[in-house]
Write an enzyme that holds these catalytic residues in place. Structure first.
Site, mmCIF file in Angstrom:
data_model
loop_
_atom_site.group_PDB
_atom_site.id
_atom_site.type_symbol
_atom_site.label_atom_id
_atom_site.label_comp_id
_atom_site.label_asym_id
_atom_site.label_seq_id
_atom_site.Cartn_x
_atom_site.Cartn_y
_atom_site.Cartn_z
ATOM 1 N N ARG A 46 0.957 -1.013 0.087
ATOM 2 C CA ARG A 46 0.010 -0.602 0.069
ATOM 3 C C ARG A 46 0.737 1.418 0.182
ATOM 4 O O ARG A 46 0.334 2.646 -0.410
ATOM 5 C CB ARG A 46 -0.974 -0.303 0.920
ATOM 6 C CG ARG A 46 -2.218 -0.590 1.175
ATOM 7 C CD ARG A 46 -3.020 -0.746 2.136
ATOM 8 N NE ARG A 46 -2.396 -1.372 3.533
ATOM 9 C CZ ARG A 46 -2.254 -2.479 4.075
ATOM 10 N NH1 ARG A 46 -3.021 -3.717 3.586
ATOM 11 N NH2 ARG A 46 -2.032 -2.650 4.607
ATOM 12 N N GLU B 214 5.057 -9.590 14.969
ATOM 13 C CA GLU B 214 5.380 -10.226 16.444
ATOM 14 C C GLU B 214 5.210 -11.717 16.454
ATOM 15 O O GLU B 214 5.922 -12.168 17.503
ATOM 16 C CB GLU B 214 3.511 -9.690 16.535
ATOM 17 C CG GLU B 214 2.959 -10.479 18.018
ATOM 18 C CD GLU B 214 1.303 -9.432 17.939
ATOM 19 O OE1 GLU B 214 1.105 -10.064 18.425
ATOM 20 O OE2 GLU B 214 0.987 -9.141 17.286
#
Length: 178
Positions: free
Chosen positions: A66, A103
């Site tokens: 994006r 993560e």
């Protein structure tokens, strides 16, 4: 020049919250409705270009994928070169790479060595700043090939996730915060 409060309200209204995507407990900020509104998109790209210009950019870099949507438009508005920061294995020529922690695991960003960003003031553009891991890796990658990470410009920032704190030493701007 800061974006007007009218634009900020419009962008905020066009960025929808999608609960539990891509997994339970995540509140995803979907920019698709903003991309569908050509006036809002144009205003966002104009505002991001102003931010990058104020950071004295000489090259615009966009983070896959994006960041490409906004980065190319910003580069075009400013008459500057654009360089893509891509996931591993997606650039055809010689690259520099940086691996960074997520993560749950790791990821890698790559940048072509040629054309070079050596000696340039690079502004990294992306749609969203959350925890800052990818943006921080982008800055490390730019510096690894001799560029200066002059700043970061985002459409959206999620300040509660602390991403801005990871981007010390460079200007950071976001058009909308949630």
């Amino acid at each position: 020049m800061a974006a007007s409060s009218t634009h900020e309200r419009r962008w905020r209204n066009l960025i929808r919250a999608v609960p539990d995507f891509p997994e339970a407990g995540i509140l995803y900020r979907d920019i698709t409705p903003l991309l569908h509104d050509s006036d809002a998109l144009r205003a966002a790209n104009d505002a991001l270009a102003v931010e990058a210009e104020e950071m004295s950019a000489t090259v615009i870099a966009g983070i896959e994928s994006r960041g490409f949507l906004f980065g190319v438009a910003v580069a075009e508005r400013l008459g500057l070169p654009f360089v893509p920061l891509r996931k591993a294995g997606r650039l055809p020529a010689e690259t520099e790479a940086v691996t960074y922690d997520l993560e749950y695991g790791t990821d890698t960003l790559e940048l072509h060595r040629d054309p070079s960003v050596d000696g340039h003031r690079v502004v990294v553009v992306d749609d969203l700043l959350a925890t800052g891991g990818t943006a921080e890796a982008a800055g490390r990658l730019v510096r690894a090939v001799g560029g200066q990470a002059a700043g970061y410009a985002f459409l959206v920032e999620l300040p509660d996730l602390g991403g801005r704190d990871r981007l010390t030493g460079s200007a950071v701007s976001a058009l909308v915060q949630f």
